[in-house]
Design a protein around this motif. Structure first.
Motif, short mmCIF file in Angstrom:
data_model
loop_
_atom_site.label_atom_id
_atom_site.label_comp_id
_atom_site.label_asym_id
_atom_site.label_seq_id
_atom_site.Cartn_x
_atom_site.Cartn_y
_atom_site.Cartn_z
N GLN A 1 0.57 -1.20 0.18
CA GLN A 1 -0.09 0.04 -0.17
C GLN A 1 0.68 1.45 -0.20
N GLU A 2 2.10 0.97 -0.01
CA GLU A 2 3.09 2.44 0.24
C GLU A 2 2.49 3.18 -1.19
N ARG A 3 2.61 2.71 -1.92
CA ARG A 3 2.43 3.28 -3.35
C ARG A 3 1.19 4.62 -2.75
N TYR A 4 0.66 4.58 -2.75
CA TYR A 4 -0.57 5.51 -2.19
C TYR A 4 -0.49 6.46 -0.97
N GLY A 5 0.20 6.41 -0.62
CA GLY A 5 1.29 7.17 0.87
C GLY A 5 0.67 7.80 1.46
N ASN A 6 -0.46 6.24 2.10
CA ASN A 6 -1.34 6.30 2.85
C ASN A 6 -2.18 5.56 2.98
N MET A 7 -2.62 5.45 4.67
CA MET A 7 -3.11 4.13 4.75
C MET A 7 -4.55 4.63 5.34
N THR A 8 -5.53 3.81 5.54
CA THR A 8 -6.76 3.62 6.14
C THR A 8 -6.46 4.30 8.13
N ARG A 9 -8.03 4.29 8.42
CA ARG A 9 -7.98 5.13 9.46
C ARG A 9 -7.50 3.83 10.79
N VAL A 10 -8.38 2.70 10.21
CA VAL A 10 -8.02 1.40 10.78
C VAL A 10 -6.66 1.26 10.78
N TYR A 11 -5.57 1.15 9.41
CA TYR A 11 -4.36 0.12 10.41
C TYR A 11 -3.88 1.28 11.98
N TYR A 12 -4.39 2.42 11.12
CA TYR A 12 -3.73 3.54 12.54
C TYR A 12 -3.92 3.84 13.93
N ARG A 13 -5.60 2.76 13.85
CA ARG A 13 -6.44 3.48 15.03
C ARG A 13 -5.57 2.25 16.24
N LYS B 1 4.31 11.82 7.65
CA LYS B 1 3.63 12.08 8.70
C LYS B 1 2.75 12.55 9.11
N GLY B 2 2.30 13.85 7.42
CA GLY B 2 0.83 13.94 8.00
C GLY B 2 -0.08 13.42 8.05
N ASP B 3 -0.20 12.32 7.03
CA ASP B 3 -1.25 10.98 7.18
C ASP B 3 -1.51 10.41 8.51
N LEU B 4 -0.35 10.34 9.47
CA LEU B 4 -0.26 9.75 10.42
C LEU B 4 -0.98 10.82 11.31
N ASP B 5 -0.87 12.06 11.09
CA ASP B 5 -0.90 13.05 11.60
C ASP B 5 -2.98 13.50 12.16
N SER B 6 -2.88 13.16 10.59
CA SER B 6 -4.41 13.06 10.78
C SER B 6 -5.19 12.27 10.63
N LYS B 7 -4.78 10.97 10.91
CA LYS B 7 -6.01 9.32 11.25
C LYS B 7 -5.39 9.18 13.24
N VAL B 8 -4.21 9.64 13.59
CA VAL B 8 -4.15 9.23 14.66
C VAL B 8 -3.68 10.01 15.46
N ALA B 9 -4.10 10.63 16.93
CA ALA B 9 -3.48 11.35 17.93
C ALA B 9 -3.45 10.29 19.62
N GLN B 10 -2.82 11.14 20.66
CA GLN B 10 -3.33 11.11 21.64
C GLN B 10 -4.71 11.75 22.31
N SER B 11 -5.01 11.07 23.63
CA SER B 11 -6.11 11.30 23.61
C SER B 11 -6.23 13.01 24.09
N ASN B 12 -5.20 13.71 24.06
CA ASN B 12 -5.04 15.31 24.10
C ASN B 12 -5.13 15.97 23.39
N GLY B 13 -4.62 14.93 22.03
CA GLY B 13 -5.27 15.56 20.96
C GLY B 13 -3.62 16.20 20.24
N LYS B 14 -2.26 15.41 20.92
CA LYS B 14 -1.29 16.14 20.92
C LYS B 14 -0.40 14.55 19.56
#
Ligand SMILES: Nc1nc2c(ncn2[C@@H]2O[C@H](COP(=O)(O)OP(=O)(O)O)[C@@H](O)[C@H]2O)c(=O)[nH]1
Ligand SMILES: [Mg+2]
Length: 227
Positions: free
Chosen positions: A67-79, A103-116
């Motif tokens: 899936q690397e070629r798409y440069g992003n992953m689903t939210r399920v993967y990041y959950r 990094k943008g994909d990561l931060d848009s799909k998962v965060a700490q519970s305080n939002g960081k």
């Protein structure tokens, strides 16, 4: 004292061929091979760490393939991921340019519970290939990693086993300090889950003098530099 077991889901992301699978195999099985079959889908490896006298960590390293070629992953993967290694190949500029996308994909799909953002460490892999490296074309990774919110960066080689342990230990330390902070704030803190980190613009054409070692876990380091 009774030891507590914690499960930590850690993602290993970056473009195809940068060495994600090799890094995981090196860390978990102490081996390196030129030929890892490109697994299709998502795979994970487990490493059990006796972290301190209070906790045993079950570190789940999530690999991706195909899936690397798409440069992003689903939210399920990041959950429920609590940290990430963002890997590029220091002999291929395009893989470095993709770092911010990951990094943008990561931060848009998962965060700490305080939002960081969850802690992420930047790996400049294949440093055994330094003669073919991008040194003059790369910005200073110290500044780059700080500006874009990485908790540290390392030059690594899965082939020579350089800094793989150090990089993952740095990530785990940061994850555990988040966990400890969360535990102590549990009663109070307002949750702002789902907030998105906006990355500032970065000019890839800026030529700066390149790589100079590694960060040695800057977010945990007491102010070493005066600047
Ligand atoms: N020289 C060198 N080659 C590496 C290193 N890490 C991975 N490779 C090679 O790069 C290729 C891609 O590695 P792989 O782990 O499959 O990358 P992935 O697609 O990100 O999982 C393979 O031929 C590996 O043997 C490294 O640190 N040094
Ligand atoms: Mg792979």
């Amino acid at each position: 004292m009774q030891q507590q077991e914690r499960l930590l889901k850690v993602l290993v992301i970056g473009d195809l061929g940068v060495g994600k699978t090799s890094i995981i195999k090196r860390y978990v099985n102490q081996v390196f091979s030129q030929h890892y079959r490109a697994t299709i889908g998502v795979d994970f490896a487990l490493k059990v760490l006796s972290w301190d006298n209070k906790s045993v960590l079950r570190l789940q390293l999530w690999d991706i393939a195909g899936q690397e070629r798409y440069g992003n992953m689903t939210r399920v993967y990041y959950r429920e991921a609590v940290g990430a290694l963002v890997v590029f190949d220091m002999t291929r500029l395009s893989t470095f340019q993709a770092v911010l996308k990951w990094k943008g994909d990561l931060d848009s799909k998962v965060a700490q519970s305080n939002g960081k953002p969850v802690p992420a460490v930047l790996l400049a892999n294949k440093c055994d290939q330094r003669p073919n490296g991008l040194c003059p074309k790369l910005p200073k990774l110290e500044n780059f990693s700080r500006d874009y919110g990485f908790v540290g960066w390392f030059e690594t080689s899965a082939k020579d086993n350089t800094n793989i342990d150090a990089a993952i230990t740095c990530l785990v330390k940061n994850i555990m300090s988040v966990e400890d902070e969360r535990a102590s704030n549990e009663a109070g803190g307002a949750a702002a889950a789902g907030s998105v980190l906006v990355l500032p613009h970065f000019d890839y054409n800026t030529k700066e003098k390149g790589l100079s070692g590694c960060s040695g876990c800057p977010s945990l380091r007491k102010q070493r530099d005066s600047d």
